[in-house]
Enzyme design. Structure first.
Site, PDB file in Angstrom:
ATOM      1  CB  SER A 157      -0.291   2.480   1.171  1.00  0.00           C
ATOM      2  OG  SER A 157      -0.615   2.017   2.475  1.00  0.00           O
ATOM      3  CG  ASP A 158       5.670   3.236   4.432  1.00  0.00           C
ATOM      4  OD1 ASP A 158       6.371   2.679   3.570  1.00  0.00           O
ATOM      5  OD2 ASP A 158       5.988   3.339   5.624  1.00  0.00           O
ATOM      6  CD  GLN A 159       1.601  -2.842   7.894  1.00  0.00           C
ATOM      7  OE1 GLN A 159       2.296  -3.820   7.652  1.00  0.00           O
ATOM      8  NE2 GLN A 159       0.279  -2.899   7.987  1.00  0.00           N
TER       9      GLN A 159
ATOM     10  CB  ALA B  32       0.539   6.249   6.358  1.00  0.00           C
TER      11      ALA B  32
END
Length: 203
Positions: free
Chosen positions: A79-81, A116
């Protein structure tokens, strides 16, 4: 088309969270699925001209794949923000000065937090990505507000310096999204759906 594992016939697979974020680890614990944590070791530098949404999606998948190469039999979550301010990506500030700059840029503005998610299992060929977008309107913050918040919360490991699950909620006018956990860093509604598709039994 990405294969979907059949949970009724496939053997149970271990779950690995490809992140060292304590926020994502705490969110994953809500699902009550046994999991381990592994650092993804991915270069998070944006590509020239890369849009925040594209950056978040690319890094989420890269993190999942990086960990999956070490755990090919496992179902791996990445995950990435990225905070999206009018197309400008704002990542983790890392230190006080950059956090002040970010919050000054965002005051009175609408920011989209692009969170994401990627779920990968090399053994089954499963690979899916998803994106949760959270539209946040910031108050017209004074410099005093910003300093008081940063000294109290020290959110230097949060994208856009905004830790909404803490005192950061006082910075905001409104939040608009379809998954209340997305802003914290891991959209659990989407995570649960992709884990089920990958053959992980949740209930």
């Amino acid at each position: 088309m990405t294969p979907t594992a059949d949970a009724s016939t496939a053997p149970p697979r271990s779950v690995v969270l490809g992140s060292t974020s304590r926020y994502r680890r705490e969110l994953m614990e809500r699902l009550r699925v046994p999991f381990t944590v592994a650092a993804p070791h991915v270069d998070e530098t944006p590509w020239p001209g890369e849009a925040p949404k594209a950056l978040a999606l690319r890094l989420a998948l890269a993190k999942a794949k990086a960990v999956a190469t070490l755990h090919p039999e496992a179902v791996v979550i990445g995950s990435d923000q990225v905070a999206d301010l009018a197309g400008q990506p704002l990542g983790k500030p890392g230190e006080h000065g950059r956090a002040v700059t970010q919050l000054r840029q965002m005051r009175g503005q609408t920011v989209i937090f692009q969170t994401a998610l990627a779920v990968v299992c090399l053994a089954t060929g499963f690979e899916q990505v998803d994106l949760a977008q959270v539209r946040v309107v910031f108050r017209d913050l004074s410099d005093e507000d910003i300093e008081a918040y940063l000294l109290a919360e020290k959110p230097y490991d949060c994208a856009g310096s905004a830790k909404s699950e803490g005192l950061g909620i006082a910075l905001l006018e409104s939040i608009d999204n379809d998954d209340p956990t997305a802003l914290i860093g891991l959209p659990l509604i989407r995570t649960a759906r992709l884990l089920r598709q990958a053959g992980v039994k949740l209930l």
